[in-house]
Design an enzyme around this catalytic site. Structure first.
Site, PDB file in Angstrom:
ATOM      1  N   LEU A 173       0.836  -1.202   0.000  1.00 40.98           N
ATOM      2  CA  LEU A 173       0.000   0.000   0.000  1.00 40.98           C
ATOM      3  C   LEU A 173       0.870   1.250   0.000  1.00 40.98           C
ATOM      4  O   LEU A 173       2.053   1.191   0.344  1.00 40.98           O
ATOM      5  CB  LEU A 173      -0.906  -0.039   1.239  1.00 40.98           C
ATOM      6  CG  LEU A 173      -1.905  -1.210   1.209  1.00 40.98           C
ATOM      7  CD1 LEU A 173      -2.375  -1.562   2.610  1.00 40.98           C
ATOM      8  CD2 LEU A 173      -3.086  -0.873   0.309  1.00 40.98           C
ATOM      9  N   PRO A 174       0.277   2.413  -0.369  1.00 43.50           N
ATOM     10  CA  PRO A 174       1.111   3.618  -0.517  1.00 43.50           C
ATOM     11  C   PRO A 174       1.810   4.068   0.770  1.00 43.50           C
ATOM     12  O   PRO A 174       3.026   4.229   0.797  1.00 43.50           O
ATOM     13  CB  PRO A 174       0.118   4.676  -1.009  1.00 43.50           C
ATOM     14  CG  PRO A 174      -0.999   3.907  -1.633  1.00 43.50           C
ATOM     15  CD  PRO A 174      -1.095   2.623  -0.864  1.00 43.50           C
ATOM     16  N   THR A 177       6.486   0.799   1.597  1.00 44.25           N
ATOM     17  CA  THR A 177       7.569   1.559   2.221  1.00 44.25           C
ATOM     18  C   THR A 177       6.946   2.506   3.238  1.00 44.25           C
ATOM     19  O   THR A 177       6.233   3.445   2.848  1.00 44.25           O
ATOM     20  CB  THR A 177       8.351   2.376   1.166  1.00 44.25           C
ATOM     21  OG1 THR A 177       8.802   1.491   0.150  1.00 44.25           O
ATOM     22  CG2 THR A 177       9.550   3.075   1.808  1.00 44.25           C
ATOM     23  N   LYS A 183      15.468   0.294   3.281  1.00 43.09           N
ATOM     24  CA  LYS A 183      14.720   0.842   2.146  1.00 43.09           C
ATOM     25  C   LYS A 183      14.780   2.379   2.118  1.00 43.09           C
ATOM     26  O   LYS A 183      14.977   2.997   1.063  1.00 43.09           O
ATOM     27  CB  LYS A 183      13.255   0.372   2.246  1.00 43.09           C
ATOM     28  CG  LYS A 183      12.321   0.971   1.227  1.00 43.09           C
ATOM     29  CD  LYS A 183      12.649   0.533  -0.179  1.00 43.09           C
ATOM     30  CE  LYS A 183      11.791   1.273  -1.193  1.00 43.09           C
ATOM     31  NZ  LYS A 183      12.211   1.029  -2.564  1.00 43.09           N
TER      32      LYS A 183
HETATM   33  P1  NAD Z   1       0.252   2.481  -6.260  1.00 44.03           P
HETATM   34  O1  NAD Z   1      -0.288   3.800  -5.829  1.00 44.03           O
HETATM   35  O2  NAD Z   1       0.451   2.180  -7.703  1.00 44.03           O
HETATM   36  O3  NAD Z   1      -0.681   1.305  -5.678  1.00 44.03           O
HETATM   37  C1  NAD Z   1      -1.283   1.323  -4.426  1.00 44.03           C
HETATM   38  C2  NAD Z   1      -2.525   0.421  -4.495  1.00 44.03           C
HETATM   39  O4  NAD Z   1      -3.100   0.384  -3.171  1.00 44.03           O
HETATM   40  C3  NAD Z   1      -3.610   0.955  -5.439  1.00 44.03           C
HETATM   41  O5  NAD Z   1      -4.062  -0.085  -6.285  1.00 44.03           O
HETATM   42  C4  NAD Z   1      -4.708   1.421  -4.492  1.00 44.03           C
HETATM   43  O6  NAD Z   1      -6.014   1.294  -5.038  1.00 44.03           O
HETATM   44  C5  NAD Z   1      -4.505   0.482  -3.322  1.00 44.03           C
HETATM   45  N1  NAD Z   1      -5.072   0.970  -2.072  1.00 44.03           N
HETATM   46  C6  NAD Z   1      -4.927   2.182  -1.488  1.00 44.03           C
HETATM   47  N2  NAD Z   1      -5.604   2.228  -0.322  1.00 44.03           N
HETATM   48  C7  NAD Z   1      -6.197   1.020  -0.173  1.00 44.03           C
HETATM   49  C8  NAD Z   1      -7.021   0.457   0.821  1.00 44.03           C
HETATM   50  N3  NAD Z   1      -7.396   1.140   1.897  1.00 44.03           N
HETATM   51  N4  NAD Z   1      -7.441  -0.815   0.657  1.00 44.03           N
HETATM   52  C9  NAD Z   1      -7.065  -1.532  -0.432  1.00 44.03           C
HETATM   53  N5  NAD Z   1      -6.284  -1.049  -1.416  1.00 44.03           N
HETATM   54  C10 NAD Z   1      -5.864   0.218  -1.282  1.00 44.03           C
HETATM   55  O7  NAD Z   1       1.609   2.302  -5.433  1.00 44.03           O
HETATM   56  P2  NAD Z   1       2.882   1.398  -5.821  1.00 44.03           P
HETATM   57  O8  NAD Z   1       3.732   2.135  -6.778  1.00 44.03           O
HETATM   58  O9  NAD Z   1       2.403   0.017  -6.130  1.00 44.03           O
HETATM   59  O10 NAD Z   1       3.643   1.410  -4.402  1.00 44.03           O
HETATM   60  C11 NAD Z   1       3.177   0.678  -3.282  1.00 44.03           C
HETATM   61  C12 NAD Z   1       4.229   0.770  -2.193  1.00 44.03           C
HETATM   62  O11 NAD Z   1       5.454   0.232  -2.690  1.00 44.03           O
HETATM   63  C13 NAD Z   1       4.534   2.201  -1.741  1.00 44.03           C
HETATM   64  O12 NAD Z   1       4.767   2.219  -0.355  1.00 44.03           O
HETATM   65  C14 NAD Z   1       5.789   2.548  -2.515  1.00 44.03           C
HETATM   66  O13 NAD Z   1       6.564   3.528  -1.841  1.00 44.03           O
HETATM   67  C15 NAD Z   1       6.481   1.202  -2.588  1.00 44.03           C
HETATM   68  N6  NAD Z   1       7.378   0.987  -3.723  1.00 44.03           N
HETATM   69  C16 NAD Z   1       7.027   1.380  -4.983  1.00 44.03           C
HETATM   70  C17 NAD Z   1       7.906   1.166  -6.045  1.00 44.03           C
HETATM   71  C18 NAD Z   1       7.562   1.552  -7.463  1.00 44.03           C
HETATM   72  O14 NAD Z   1       8.473   1.523  -8.318  1.00 44.03           O
HETATM   73  N7  NAD Z   1       6.326   1.927  -7.777  1.00 44.03           N
HETATM   74  C19 NAD Z   1       9.131   0.528  -5.823  1.00 44.03           C
HETATM   75  C20 NAD Z   1       9.443   0.113  -4.542  1.00 44.03           C
HETATM   76  C21 NAD Z   1       8.558   0.346  -3.503  1.00 44.03           C
END
Ligand code: NAD
Length: 294
Positions: free
Chosen positions: A64-65, A95, A170
């Protein structure tokens, strides 16, 4: 294994698909119906709430974000803790700050469950290819138990130490990433303004001492790396607002131990300016738009 996956965004969806490919039985939950459909079309089952999901699986993964989303999903009235069975394992790969992880881990322990932090590095490409690096915080026995599941999604599964240390690793990694992306953006924009072809400059950097992931994989200048988000209008990568969040985590963690983080503070302001101009949902390499004329 019966696995539940919550948070099917840019990272979570490809990670969950790799769990399916490895033969696990998967139940998913996300607020976005489109991504849930993507997973059910591939063979996953969907649950109506985190609570319902948790009641039928042996392991719950969250991607999750921010910490506030993880808190809501775990502790809400329809959350994981409301339905989880004793002995269930929880892996949070979002993260977030180490203090929140330790709190969630203690709440899980009160329910006879184990929660470890396992944030990832490797971007959406690594998530799709199953080559992520997992930074695992928790005791050694839990790490050994979870390693086979994480191996379906990643290549390097590293035990960092006790609960929360995965997040420490991280945060430090992303502090570098935020700074190097701003540095590469600055140099690429300068080279362009001075008249060198961006592809030639990118090629030189990538065989010289300026080379880094921000230059050779996610180069911010459109067209230099065909597979980078910059070559698809900065979509589908790692959001600027997520990078801003991570630099905020680094700043707060640095303050807690009175440790200077000069470059991180400046990078944080740059991503904040990018977000303020409306680029928060674009990949963080869109930071180059602060440097280039439209
Ligand atoms: P994203 O915003 O693409 O996805 C987040 C997902 O969570 C979405 O599908 C959203 O609908 C869902 N969500 C939000 N609130 C929710 C809830 N209450 N219940 C159910 N689902 C819910 O984010 P991402 O890029 O996939 O990143 C996710 C995590 O991974 C973050 O913490 C980010 O910092 C970390 N991260 C991302 C990357 C990257 O390259 N994108 C790399 C490493 C780490």
């Amino acid at each position: 294994m019966k696995i539940g996956f919550i948070g099917l965004g840019n990272m979570g969806a490809p990670m969950a698909l790799n769990l399916l490919k490895a033969g696990h039985s998967l139940t998913v939950f996300d607020l976005n119906d489109n991504v849930v459909r993507l997973l059910t079309d591939a063979g996953a089952k969907s649950a109506g709430s985190p609570r319902a999901l948790a009641s039928e699986v042996e392991l719950v993964m969250t991607m999750l974000p921010e910490a506030s989303h993880v808190r809501g999903v775990l502790t809400g009235s329809d959350g994981v803790f409301a339905g989880v069975r004793q002995g269930t394992t929880l892996i949070d790969s979002s993260t977030i700050d180490p203090a929140s992880v330790r709190e969630f881990s203690a709440l899980a322990a009160q329910r006879g469950c184990t929660l470890v932090d396992a944030p990832v590095s490797g971007g959406t490409g690594g998530a799709a290819a199953g080559t992520l690096t997992f930074m695992v915080g928790g005791n050694r026995a839990d790490y050994d138990r979870m390693r086979p599941v994480l191996s379906a999604m990643g290549r390097n599964i590293v035990h960092c130490g006790d609960t929360g240390t995965g997040q420490v690793a991280k945060i430090c990694n992303n502090l570098i990433l935020g700074i190097t992306m701003a540095g590469v953006a600055e140099a690429m924009a300068l080279g362009d303004a001075l008249g060198i072809d961006a592809k030639i400059l990118g090629g030189i950097i990538n065989t010289s001492t300026g080379r880094c992931w921000s230059s050779d994989t996610y180069n911010p200048f459109p067209g230099v790396i065909g597979t980078a988000p910059s070559s698809r209008r900065y979509t589908g990568g790692f959001g600027t607002d997520l990078m801003l969040k991570d630099l905020g985590l680094a700043a707060r963690a640095a303050k807690s131990v009175r440790q200077p983080a000069f470059m991180g503070a400046l990078a944080q302001q740059l991503y904040q300016a990018a977000s303020a101009r409306g680029d928060g949902n674009l990949d963080f390499s869109a930071i180059i738009r602060l440097y280039r004329k439209a």
